[in-house]
Scaffold this motif. Structure first.
Motif, PDB file in Angstrom:
ATOM      1  N   PHE A 280      -8.570 -17.421  27.027  1.00  0.00           N
ATOM      2  CA  PHE A 280      -8.286 -18.505  26.084  1.00  0.00           C
ATOM      3  C   PHE A 280      -9.130 -18.401  24.814  1.00  0.00           C
ATOM      4  O   PHE A 280      -8.740 -18.909  23.762  1.00  0.00           O
ATOM      5  CB  PHE A 280      -8.407 -19.857  26.801  1.00  0.00           C
ATOM      6  N   GLY A 281     -10.248 -17.679  24.909  1.00  0.00           N
ATOM      7  CA  GLY A 281     -11.027 -17.409  23.700  1.00  0.00           C
ATOM      8  C   GLY A 281     -10.221 -16.536  22.744  1.00  0.00           C
ATOM      9  O   GLY A 281     -10.129 -16.818  21.543  1.00  0.00           O
ATOM     10  N   LEU A 283      -6.962 -16.172  22.658  1.00  0.00           N
ATOM     11  CA  LEU A 283      -5.793 -16.912  22.159  1.00  0.00           C
ATOM     12  C   LEU A 283      -6.220 -17.897  21.058  1.00  0.00           C
ATOM     13  O   LEU A 283      -5.517 -18.060  20.051  1.00  0.00           O
ATOM     14  CB  LEU A 283      -5.102 -17.661  23.301  1.00  0.00           C
ATOM     15  N   ALA A 284      -7.389 -18.505  21.246  1.00  0.00           N
ATOM     16  CA  ALA A 284      -7.881 -19.453  20.235  1.00  0.00           C
ATOM     17  C   ALA A 284      -8.143 -18.736  18.922  1.00  0.00           C
ATOM     18  O   ALA A 284      -7.845 -19.252  17.838  1.00  0.00           O
ATOM     19  CB  ALA A 284      -9.149 -20.142  20.732  1.00  0.00           C
ATOM     20  N   GLN A 285      -8.699 -17.519  19.026  1.00  0.00           N
ATOM     21  CA  GLN A 285      -8.968 -16.754  17.795  1.00  0.00           C
ATOM     22  C   GLN A 285      -7.691 -16.538  16.994  1.00  0.00           C
ATOM     23  O   GLN A 285      -7.699 -16.409  15.787  1.00  0.00           O
ATOM     24  CB  GLN A 285      -9.556 -15.396  18.144  1.00  0.00           C
ATOM     25  N   LYS A 286      -6.568 -16.452  17.684  1.00  0.00           N
ATOM     26  CA  LYS A 286      -5.272 -16.249  17.009  1.00  0.00           C
ATOM     27  C   LYS A 286      -4.586 -17.580  16.697  1.00  0.00           C
ATOM     28  O   LYS A 286      -3.390 -17.600  16.377  1.00  0.00           O
ATOM     29  CB  LYS A 286      -4.350 -15.401  17.901  1.00  0.00           C
ATOM     30  N   ASN A 287      -5.330 -18.681  16.835  1.00  0.00           N
ATOM     31  CA  ASN A 287      -4.776 -20.021  16.538  1.00  0.00           C
ATOM     32  C   ASN A 287      -3.575 -20.382  17.392  1.00  0.00           C
ATOM     33  O   ASN A 287      -2.680 -21.093  16.953  1.00  0.00           O
ATOM     34  CB  ASN A 287      -4.357 -20.126  15.070  1.00  0.00           C
ATOM     35  N   ASN A 289      -1.815 -22.387  20.139  1.00  0.00           N
ATOM     36  CA  ASN A 289      -2.032 -23.697  20.739  1.00  0.00           C
ATOM     37  C   ASN A 289      -1.558 -23.671  22.191  1.00  0.00           C
ATOM     38  O   ASN A 289      -0.370 -23.640  22.463  1.00  0.00           O
ATOM     39  CB  ASN A 289      -1.219 -24.697  19.925  1.00  0.00           C
ATOM     40  N   VAL A 290      -2.502 -23.651  23.121  1.00  0.00           N
ATOM     41  CA  VAL A 290      -2.148 -23.589  24.539  1.00  0.00           C
ATOM     42  C   VAL A 290      -2.023 -25.005  25.064  1.00  0.00           C
ATOM     43  O   VAL A 290      -2.812 -25.882  24.727  1.00  0.00           O
ATOM     44  CB  VAL A 290      -3.233 -22.820  25.320  1.00  0.00           C
ATOM     45  N   CYS A 309       2.882 -22.292  25.854  1.00  0.00           N
ATOM     46  CA  CYS A 309       2.649 -22.378  24.408  1.00  0.00           C
ATOM     47  C   CYS A 309       4.012 -22.488  23.739  1.00  0.00           C
ATOM     48  O   CYS A 309       5.036 -22.423  24.432  1.00  0.00           O
ATOM     49  CB  CYS A 309       1.881 -21.147  23.897  1.00  0.00           C
ATOM     50  N   GLU A 313       5.144 -18.775  19.392  1.00  0.00           N
ATOM     51  CA  GLU A 313       3.827 -18.135  19.431  1.00  0.00           C
ATOM     52  C   GLU A 313       3.690 -17.175  20.615  1.00  0.00           C
ATOM     53  O   GLU A 313       2.668 -16.508  20.759  1.00  0.00           O
ATOM     54  CB  GLU A 313       2.730 -19.209  19.493  1.00  0.00           C
TER      55      GLU A 313
END
Ligand code: ADP
Ligand code: ASP
Ligand code: MG
Length: 399
Positions: A280-281, A283-287, A289-290, A309, A313
């Motif tokens: 999830f880190g 995925l967060a870097q790629k913005n 939204n999970v 998601c 995305e």
């Protein structure tokens, strides 16, 4: 004298007759002695048509050029509405988003408003003019036009109401208010007199497109009471505000569905500390939204992790997981939908979830994932069952 912000969506300005209908509503409000700022969307399906035009040229348009293109839709509406108002003898000035002072961040196609410089709107109001503002658009630090994401004109209207401390913010649309489900798709829906910001925010985020979720977020933040009402039928609509009267027995306020959902599953990941952080880190870097996350029980040092998601995305998420995280067993299910029920009343009452599950069971609909919060329950199901599910749940909870 009050200051009133009135927003009209695409269907309310779709042709000449509808534009004059809107002009009459606005002129009557102004003639009653009020200052009026009007926010309009692009006419009818204009935004979709512009997106289709871009697709005729390229499958990979630059986001900057998309914003340049899509902003044109709202610019047509403001000019036509200002002309119609002037025809009715009501002096009006049209302003693009940037002329009206909307400054945004750089995120083309999904920009956030960073500031609203209200001098121009205020000076037009001082000249006793109705101000007609293009919704959905602003200007970023590079002096490029940006747009706020689909349905963004609602957010433009709330931002103006907040910045000018308007007395009222009315969102006119093609239904008479917020209903217990989409009144165009579900039978026996009821119009709500009132709904809280929190409930409306959930409903909007979970797929009820009658209000854009960011607009509700902003309304809550600045305590801007919203009224959702019909541009065609002058009856009281729905008021969205912080606290509402407790309506006896109304545990649930609405049922919504979202079909823009993909479920991604990573099989056989190490059952050890740091695995979720890694996934999830990245995925967060790629913005990305999970939304719902589900993890299986570990066995033989391995486990499976699934999450949802937006379908748009999913491709990026898959690429990140396969290429950056080097997971080799990643699968994506793009045939899902999310159905949800929302209501603050369920915090203090048991049995609501089981009613929802009973409705799905009676319709022979399989639940793939479940997620709950204090005021909502969501189930991931097959997309082809989504409409049937919403109707079944609505019948079960409201009849
Ligand atoms: P506008 O063009 O005015 O912004 P939208 O199409 O964005 O209008 O939103 C209005 C539509 O939202 C309605 O026509 C209705 O079909 C849909 N809708 C979905 N859920 C709800 C709900 N719970 N209550 C009212 N309308 C809803
Ligand atoms: N025209 C834009 C859209 O169709 C913005 C809006 O209508 O609010 O999404
Ligand atoms: Mg809308």
């Amino acid at each position: 004298m009050a200051l009133i912000v009135q927003k009209f969506g695409g269907s309310s300005v779709k042709d000449r007759d509808r534009i004059f209908n809107v002009a009459r509503i606005v002129a009557n409000t102004h003639n009653a002695g009020n200052d009026v700022v009007v926010v309009v969307s692009a006419q009818g399906d204009t935004t979709d048509d512009l997106i289709a035009k871009a697709a005729e040229i390229t499958h990979n348009p630059s986001a900057r050029e998309m914003d340049m293109l899509l902003a044109a839709g709202e610019e047509i509406s403001i000019a036509l509405l200002a002309m119609a108002l002037n025809e009715l003898g009501c002096h009006a000035t049209s302003l693009t988003g940037w002329q009206a002072g909307f400054r945004t961040d750089r995120a083309y196609t999904k920009a956030r408003i960073t500031k609203l410089e209200t001098e121009r709107i205020s000076s037009e109001l001082e000249r006793n003019r109705v101000v007609v503002v293009a919704g959905f658009q602003g200007l970023n630090k590079l002096d490029d036009i940006t747009t706020l994401g689909r349905g963004g004109s609602d957010t433009s209207a709330v931002a103006i109401a907040a910045a000018l401390h308007a007395d009222r913010c009315q969102i006119f649309t093609d239904v008479e208010g917020v209903y217990t489900a989409d009144p165009r798709k579900v039978r026996n829906t009821r119009k709500l007199d009132e709904i809280t910001f929190d409930e409306m925010l959930e409903l909007a985020s979970l797929g009820a497109q009658v209000l854009n979720n960011r607009s509700v977020e902003l309304a809550k933040k600045y305590n801007v009471e919203l009224e959702v009402l019909s541009s065609l039928n002058p009856v009281p609509g729905t008021v969205v505000k912080e606290v509402v009267k407790d309506v006896e027995g109304m545990l649930i306020k609405g049922v919504a569905k979202d079909t823009d959902v993909a479920v991604i599953t990573i099989l056989n990941v190490p059952d050890e500390p740091g695995t979720s952080f890694k996934i999830f880190g990245l995925l967060a870097q790629k913005n990305i939204n999970v939304d719902i996350i589900l993890q299986s029980t570990g066995r033989d040092g391995k486990k499976d992790i699934s999450f949802t998601c937006a379908e748009s995305e999913a491709e990026t998420a898959l690429r990140v997981l396969r290429e950056s995280a080097k997971f080799d067993q990643v699968i994506c299910d793009e045939t899902c939908a999310k159905v949800s029920i929302v209501g603050a009343g369920m915090q203090s009452h048991s049995g609501v979830a089981s009613k929802m599950f009973e409705a799905l069971s009676n319709s022979n609909i399989n639940i793939k994932m479940i997620s709950t919060s204090e005021i909502k329950i969501s189930c991931i199901i097959d997309r082809e069952d989504a409409d049937k599910a919403v109707s079944a749940i609505h019948d079960m909870l409201f009849e």
